[in-house]
Structures are given as C-alpha cells and as structure tokens.
Design an enzyme around this catalytic site. Structure first.
Site, PDB file in Angstrom:
ATOM      1  N   CYS A  77      51.985 104.718   2.598  1.00 37.38           N
ATOM      2  CA  CYS A  77      50.869 104.789   1.652  1.00 37.38           C
ATOM      3  C   CYS A  77      50.958 106.061   0.809  1.00 37.38           C
ATOM      4  O   CYS A  77      51.100 107.160   1.357  1.00 37.38           O
ATOM      5  CB  CYS A  77      49.543 104.749   2.402  1.00 37.38           C
ATOM      6  SG  CYS A  77      48.102 104.810   1.316  1.00 37.38           S
ATOM      7  N   LYS A 131      56.102 101.147   9.407  1.00 35.55           N
ATOM      8  CA  LYS A 131      56.252 100.599   8.055  1.00 35.55           C
ATOM      9  C   LYS A 131      56.449 101.780   7.110  1.00 35.55           C
ATOM     10  O   LYS A 131      55.628 102.711   7.087  1.00 35.55           O
ATOM     11  CB  LYS A 131      55.028  99.783   7.643  1.00 35.55           C
ATOM     12  CG  LYS A 131      55.162  99.105   6.279  1.00 35.55           C
ATOM     13  CD  LYS A 131      54.001  98.147   6.019  1.00 35.55           C
ATOM     14  CE  LYS A 131      54.218  97.384   4.705  1.00 35.55           C
ATOM     15  NZ  LYS A 131      53.961  98.228   3.526  1.00 35.55           N
ATOM     16  N   GLY A 190      52.115  90.701   0.500  1.00 33.10           N
ATOM     17  CA  GLY A 190      50.878  91.441   0.361  1.00 33.10           C
ATOM     18  C   GLY A 190      49.946  90.800  -0.639  1.00 33.10           C
ATOM     19  O   GLY A 190      49.223  89.866  -0.340  1.00 33.10           O
TER      20      GLY A 190
END
Length: 334
Positions: free
Chosen positions: A98, A137, A231
C-alpha cells in the site's frame, strides 16, 4: 513437512480499503465458493487496541477468508496475528504494497520494500505466533529500486522466514508524486517480472495482482503462475466472480440464479438492519452486479439513491431487481 502453500486457493479477490468489508465479502461469497476473500488492510495497532468485533468480525459463510495486516513492528504484528487467528481467519497476510500517505507516515506498506530484512522479521514473528497460513503481498519495487533486485530480496526474506505464498502486485509504487489511485494505474505493469520470480522459486506459491479486470484476462496467467488476484474488476463487475469456480475446475460455468442471489442478499441485509445497520452498508457493494444487462442503469440508480435513505428496507433489492431484464444477453463492455 507439508509445504505452507498447500491448499492455497488459486484465485483471490484483492484487499481493498473501504471496499472489501464483511458485507462485500459475504456478497462475493454468494458468487464463488472457491475464491480466497481478503479483508481490508487493518493496522496492527487498531487490532490490538481497537474495537475488535467491529474490525475483525465476519460471517462463517465467508470462508476461506484472509486477514490483511499493516504494520512494521514484529511484536505487534505477532499479537495482531494471534488475535486474528482467534477470530477464525484462514490466513494472515502482511501488506507490503500500500502506497498511501498514512501508511508511509507509519513506515509500513509499500515503503517496507526498502527493508526486506525487517519484512522477514515481521513475517517470522507472525508465523511463530499462529498455526494458520501466513502470507505476504508486495510490489515489484518502489521509486528508483531495480525490480530485479528489490523483488528478489523481498521474496528471499519471506522464504527465509518460512513463508510459502507471495502475492505480487506487478507494478512499482511511487511513494512521492503519485496518489494511491495513480499508483494503481500509472506505473507500468510488468507481468514478466513476476514470471521470473516463479521460475527462480519453483516451490513457492507466486500469485499475480494488477490490471486483471476480467476472468478472460486473469486465467491464462495460471499457465505460468500459481494464483491470480482480481481487485477493482471483481468489485465493479462482480458478475465476473460467477465464473471463477468453473474456470478453476476447467469446466463450463453454471448459470447464476440471479433472483436467488438477490433474495439471499435481501435476507442477509434484513439481519444486518435488525442489528442496527443500514441497507446502504450492503447495497453499495452490489451496484455493479448487472453491468451490461438491460436495466442495469436503473438497478444502480435505485440502490444508489433510494438505497442510501436511512429507512431503506431490504425489499428494495427485489424492487430494483424487477428493473433488470435477466433473460437478455449481457452486452460486452465497450
């Protein structure tokens, strides 16, 4: 010893902040039994000190479901992982991808691509704290990093920590000058880099994320990789998920019973409203369900407008469904 990736689902719906909450996951689960569903990223400190039921509670129907954690303190991540495992999550995942300003200010997320040794310490602490699968991830790199070196170092640190599953968003993250939205679109995709990681680590589960909007785009990657993750495509056009189970089994997809699906979601929404919730909490995730069908626009309008009213009732879902021509073929996206 059994490899830690055995039994890992080959298809996943990506963790997405503000989107993949428990209501979204329950909805997605009605469309696919085999996909791995992820929570939004939850910061370890929030898990430890916050309202755990609100942050971590989920319906048993959501399994298999993974809790994604954010943080960079091994001890805190281990404690948060223990708490998550106690809630019954099937997997605990560490976010190293992120790029948001909030995450950067906390020195976790994508900026941890620069500190693979710390990532390894965090993953080892999490793995030692729980019996469920621990995964990571990540990106292929950040800023001016060489993706060849950066991804290999991160992956090696994860493997050394005993991790057998690595999900890779196949783009760099630019931590200065690009917004989180731009970081999902502007840095070029490099699927070949993820292929090379799998070739170098044949015994590690390597899954691909990034730019996969449809099953048609996603499934061919399974010829070279172990998993694929959708996503925004899964969120905006959730009907795509109706073909996941058949695609993974190599069979023809059974037609989705759309009416039964909406009735199930109406029942679920009724239970949510009975505990003090609102229809909008659930319906907002369903607006793209009938994309490409006659009546889809009216479906979206009803859910977005009338569905946002404080007193909206679950019957509204069935009223909106009556606007959709379920017998008409789905139009391909332009």
């Amino acid at each position: 010893m059994t490899p830690s990736h055995v039994g890992q689902p080959r298809f996943a719906v990506a963790p997405m902040i503000d989107w993949t909450d428990r209501h979204c996951r329950y909805f997605h689960r009605q469309l696919t039994a085999r996909a791995l569903l992820f929570t939004e990223m939850v910061v370890a400190d929030a898990v430890i000190h916050g309202d755990r039921q609100r942050l971590l509670g989920f319906d048993a129907a959501e399994h298999p479901v993974a809790l994604q954690l954010g943080g960079s303190d091994p001890a805190k991540l281990a404690e948060a992982a223990r708490i998550g495992a106690g809630f019954g999550y099937d997997e605990i995942n560490l976010n190293v991808g992120c790029p948001s300003d909030r995450v950067q200010s906390g020195t976790f997320g994508a900026c941890m691509m620069r500190t693979p040794e710390l990532v390894g310490e965090c993953l080892a602490a999490m793995r030692n704290a729980v019996d469920v699968r621990v995964t990571v991830k990540c990106r292929i790199g950040v800023d001016d990093q060489d993706p060849e070196e950066a991804l290999d170092r991160l992956a090696d640190a994860a493997v050394d920590a005993g991790i057998g599953t690595i999900w890779v968003h196949a783009r760099k993250a630019w931590l200065q000058g690009l917004s989180p939205k731009e970081n999902r679109e502007i840095p070029p995709l490099d699927y070949d880099r993820v292929y090379r990681l799998k070739q170098r680590l044949p015994h590690v589960f390597v899954g691909l994320n990034g730019g996969l909007a449809t099953l048609t785009q996603a499934v061919p990657h399974l010829e070279k990789l172990d998993g694929v993750m959708m996503g925004r495509g899964a969120y905006h056009t959730p009907g795509e998920l109706g073909g996941v189970d058949a695609a993974l089994a190599g069979t023809e997809a059974e037609p989705v019973d759309w009416r039964a699906l909406v009735e199930t979601m109406a029942d679920y929404t009724g239970r949510h409203i009975a505990t003090g919730g609102r229809l909008h909490h659930v319906a907002r995730h369903m607006v793209g369900l009938f994309a490409g069908r006659p009546g889809a626009r009216r479906w979206r309008q009803v859910l977005s407008d009338a569905g946002a009213r404080y007193d909206a009732r679950p019957e509204l879902l069935l009223e909106a469904l009556a606007e959709v021509d379920l017998a008409a073929p789905v139009r391909a996206a332009a």
